[in-house]
Write a protein that holds these residues in place. Structure first.
Motif, PDB file in Angstrom:
ATOM      1  N   HIS A 272       0.675  -1.390  -0.064  1.00 35.02           N
ATOM      2  CA  HIS A 272       0.008  -0.170   0.111  1.00 35.02           C
ATOM      3  C   HIS A 272       0.852   1.072   0.031  1.00 35.02           C
ATOM      4  O   HIS A 272       0.337   2.456   0.102  1.00 35.02           O
ATOM      5  CB  HIS A 272      -0.913   0.148   1.113  1.00 35.02           C
ATOM      6  CG  HIS A 272      -0.214  -0.077   2.525  1.00 35.02           C
ATOM      7  ND1 HIS A 272       0.279  -0.915   2.932  1.00 35.02           N
ATOM      8  CD2 HIS A 272       0.227   0.881   3.292  1.00 35.02           C
ATOM      9  CE1 HIS A 272       0.959  -0.934   4.105  1.00 35.02           C
ATOM     10  NE2 HIS A 272       0.924   0.539   4.419  1.00 35.02           N
ATOM     11  N   MET A 273       2.058   1.338   0.039  1.00 38.22           N
ATOM     12  CA  MET A 273       2.979   2.429  -0.196  1.00 38.22           C
ATOM     13  C   MET A 273       3.858   2.398  -1.363  1.00 38.22           C
ATOM     14  O   MET A 273       5.047   1.820  -1.371  1.00 38.22           O
ATOM     15  CB  MET A 273       3.926   2.334   1.010  1.00 38.22           C
ATOM     16  CG  MET A 273       3.062   2.383   2.397  1.00 38.22           C
ATOM     17  SD  MET A 273       4.050   2.692   3.783  1.00 38.22           S
ATOM     18  CE  MET A 273       5.100   4.075   3.702  1.00 38.22           C
ATOM     19  N   PRO A 274       3.427   2.984  -2.331  1.00 40.81           N
ATOM     20  CA  PRO A 274       4.167   3.079  -3.697  1.00 40.81           C
ATOM     21  C   PRO A 274       5.436   3.308  -3.672  1.00 40.81           C
ATOM     22  O   PRO A 274       6.365   2.851  -4.301  1.00 40.81           O
ATOM     23  CB  PRO A 274       3.570   3.979  -4.602  1.00 40.81           C
ATOM     24  CG  PRO A 274       2.091   3.946  -3.809  1.00 40.81           C
ATOM     25  CD  PRO A 274       1.979   3.871  -2.616  1.00 40.81           C
ATOM     26  N   MET A 275       6.124   4.384  -2.665  1.00 42.32           N
ATOM     27  CA  MET A 275       7.366   4.596  -2.565  1.00 42.32           C
ATOM     28  C   MET A 275       8.366   3.436  -1.988  1.00 42.32           C
ATOM     29  O   MET A 275       9.575   3.633  -2.378  1.00 42.32           O
ATOM     30  CB  MET A 275       7.426   5.937  -1.537  1.00 42.32           C
ATOM     31  CG  MET A 275       7.819   5.268  -0.106  1.00 42.32           C
ATOM     32  SD  MET A 275       8.317   6.889   1.200  1.00 42.32           S
ATOM     33  CE  MET A 275       7.803   6.326   2.359  1.00 42.32           C
ATOM     34  N   ASP A 276       7.631   2.554  -1.668  1.00 46.78           N
ATOM     35  CA  ASP A 276       8.451   1.116  -1.335  1.00 46.78           C
ATOM     36  C   ASP A 276       8.654   0.592  -2.654  1.00 46.78           C
ATOM     37  O   ASP A 276      10.036   0.030  -2.634  1.00 46.78           O
ATOM     38  CB  ASP A 276       7.578   0.294  -0.621  1.00 46.78           C
ATOM     39  CG  ASP A 276       8.134  -0.989  -0.203  1.00 46.78           C
ATOM     40  OD1 ASP A 276       9.047  -0.713   0.702  1.00 46.78           O
ATOM     41  OD2 ASP A 276       8.052  -1.960  -0.743  1.00 46.78           O
ATOM     42  N   TYR A 277       8.155   0.839  -3.690  1.00 44.35           N
ATOM     43  CA  TYR A 277       8.488   0.272  -4.887  1.00 44.35           C
ATOM     44  C   TYR A 277      10.074   0.527  -5.287  1.00 44.35           C
ATOM     45  O   TYR A 277      10.544   0.025  -5.773  1.00 44.35           O
ATOM     46  CB  TYR A 277       7.511   0.275  -6.159  1.00 44.35           C
ATOM     47  CG  TYR A 277       5.942  -0.128  -5.757  1.00 44.35           C
ATOM     48  CD1 TYR A 277       5.959  -1.061  -4.712  1.00 44.35           C
ATOM     49  CD2 TYR A 277       5.077   0.907  -6.089  1.00 44.35           C
ATOM     50  CE1 TYR A 277       4.509  -1.423  -4.567  1.00 44.35           C
ATOM     51  CE2 TYR A 277       3.680   0.582  -5.821  1.00 44.35           C
ATOM     52  CZ  TYR A 277       3.389  -0.562  -5.031  1.00 44.35           C
ATOM     53  OH  TYR A 277       2.174  -0.665  -4.819  1.00 44.35           O
ATOM     54  N   ASP A 278      10.020   2.057  -5.247  1.00 41.98           N
ATOM     55  CA  ASP A 278      11.407   2.569  -5.805  1.00 41.98           C
ATOM     56  C   ASP A 278      12.318   2.238  -4.720  1.00 41.98           C
ATOM     57  O   ASP A 278      13.502   2.122  -5.178  1.00 41.98           O
ATOM     58  CB  ASP A 278      11.406   4.120  -5.666  1.00 41.98           C
ATOM     59  CG  ASP A 278      10.355   4.676  -6.604  1.00 41.98           C
ATOM     60  OD1 ASP A 278      10.133   4.125  -7.715  1.00 41.98           O
ATOM     61  OD2 ASP A 278       9.530   5.785  -6.410  1.00 41.98           O
ATOM     62  N   LEU A 279      12.187   2.064  -3.563  1.00 39.98           N
ATOM     63  CA  LEU A 279      13.187   1.510  -2.462  1.00 39.98           C
ATOM     64  C   LEU A 279      13.712   0.034  -3.118  1.00 39.98           C
ATOM     65  O   LEU A 279      15.131  -0.075  -3.037  1.00 39.98           O
ATOM     66  CB  LEU A 279      12.636   1.658  -1.120  1.00 39.98           C
ATOM     67  CG  LEU A 279      12.518   3.047  -0.511  1.00 39.98           C
ATOM     68  CD1 LEU A 279      11.921   3.120   0.823  1.00 39.98           C
ATOM     69  CD2 LEU A 279      13.833   3.801  -0.671  1.00 39.98           C
ATOM     70  N   ILE A 280      12.781  -0.674  -3.235  1.00 40.70           N
ATOM     71  CA  ILE A 280      13.089  -2.050  -3.543  1.00 40.70           C
ATOM     72  C   ILE A 280      13.722  -2.164  -4.756  1.00 40.70           C
ATOM     73  O   ILE A 280      15.016  -2.643  -4.868  1.00 40.70           O
ATOM     74  CB  ILE A 280      11.733  -3.131  -3.789  1.00 40.70           C
ATOM     75  CG1 ILE A 280      11.006  -3.152  -1.980  1.00 40.70           C
ATOM     76  CG2 ILE A 280      12.137  -4.377  -4.167  1.00 40.70           C
ATOM     77  CD1 ILE A 280      12.022  -3.797  -1.241  1.00 40.70           C
ATOM     78  N   LYS A 281      13.304  -1.374  -5.776  1.00 39.61           N
ATOM     79  CA  LYS A 281      14.146  -1.215  -7.142  1.00 39.61           C
ATOM     80  C   LYS A 281      15.398  -0.945  -6.751  1.00 39.61           C
ATOM     81  O   LYS A 281      16.534  -1.520  -7.342  1.00 39.61           O
ATOM     82  CB  LYS A 281      13.419  -0.320  -8.015  1.00 39.61           C
ATOM     83  CG  LYS A 281      14.012  -0.315  -9.474  1.00 39.61           C
ATOM     84  CD  LYS A 281      13.236   0.891 -10.111  1.00 39.61           C
ATOM     85  CE  LYS A 281      14.092   1.064 -11.580  1.00 39.61           C
ATOM     86  NZ  LYS A 281      13.513   1.999 -12.354  1.00 39.61           N
ATOM     87  N   ALA A 282      15.798   0.311  -5.943  1.00 40.48           N
ATOM     88  CA  ALA A 282      16.990   0.632  -5.860  1.00 40.48           C
ATOM     89  C   ALA A 282      17.877  -0.342  -5.070  1.00 40.48           C
ATOM     90  O   ALA A 282      19.035  -0.539  -5.263  1.00 40.48           O
ATOM     91  CB  ALA A 282      16.937   2.021  -5.282  1.00 40.48           C
ATOM     92  N   ILE A 283      17.240  -1.024  -4.139  1.00 44.16           N
ATOM     93  CA  ILE A 283      18.296  -2.203  -3.334  1.00 44.16           C
ATOM     94  C   ILE A 283      18.787  -3.214  -4.595  1.00 44.16           C
ATOM     95  O   ILE A 283      19.574  -3.563  -4.373  1.00 44.16           O
ATOM     96  CB  ILE A 283      17.474  -2.850  -2.374  1.00 44.16           C
ATOM     97  CG1 ILE A 283      17.355  -1.749  -1.308  1.00 44.16           C
ATOM     98  CG2 ILE A 283      18.067  -3.884  -1.925  1.00 44.16           C
ATOM     99  CD1 ILE A 283      16.323  -1.990  -0.059  1.00 44.16           C
TER     100      ILE A 283
END
Length: 151
Positions: free
Chosen positions: A13-24
């Motif tokens: 439910h937190m779209p900013m998490d997608y960017d963090l996972i992608k960066a990792i």
């Protein structure tokens, strides 16, 4: 020395998490490291719904596991399976958890490598996940004072 880099990928439910996972995932790949990303069914459905194929592409280079269908949402496996008998527990796991496994496998176009969960350590989980074609299952007891296990 061998180290497992394990990431519970569950905050759908937190779209900013997608960017963090992608960066990792991209950082690990640049460093020549393989991460273990275990996704919930809800997370995989959210990636699909939001068209985040960029995140899926970044994760493709890593080990993909399944981390339950609904993390903390109903039906929450940690509440329902531990008190069931063998047949009921395995049946409920297959009914409630397989839809999540299927969507994770669908977006990555490959089988999940393992299943991991926390809060439920019933042997029915191990057996049902094996019946579903997942050869490695692990759990992390909560709170994290004990030791997790993998079969």
């Amino acid at each position: 020395m061998k180290i497992i880099l394990s990431f519970a990928t569950e905050v759908a439910h937190m779209p900013m998490d997608y960017d963090l996972i992608k960066a990792i995932a991209e950082f690990l790949q640049e460093e020549g490291l393989i991460g273990n990303f275990h996704l919930t069914g809800d997370y995989a459905r959210a990636l699909k719904q939001h068209g985040r194929l960029d995140v899926v592409k970044a994760l493709q280079q890593h080990e993909i596991g399944f981390h339950c269908n609904h993390h903390g949402a109903r039906p929450f496996m940690g509440r329902y399976i531990d008190s069931m008998n063998w047949r009921e527990g395995t049946g409920e796991w297959l009914k409630n958890e397989l839809p999540g496994k299927k969507v994770v496998e669908e977006i990555f176009n490959r089988p999940v490598a393992y299943y991991t969960t926390e809060f439920a350590k019933a042997p029915q989980v191990v057996y049902a996940s094996w019946q579903a074609g997942i050869s490695a299952t692990g759990y992390l007891p909560a709170p994290m004072l004990g030791h997790g296990a993998v079969w």
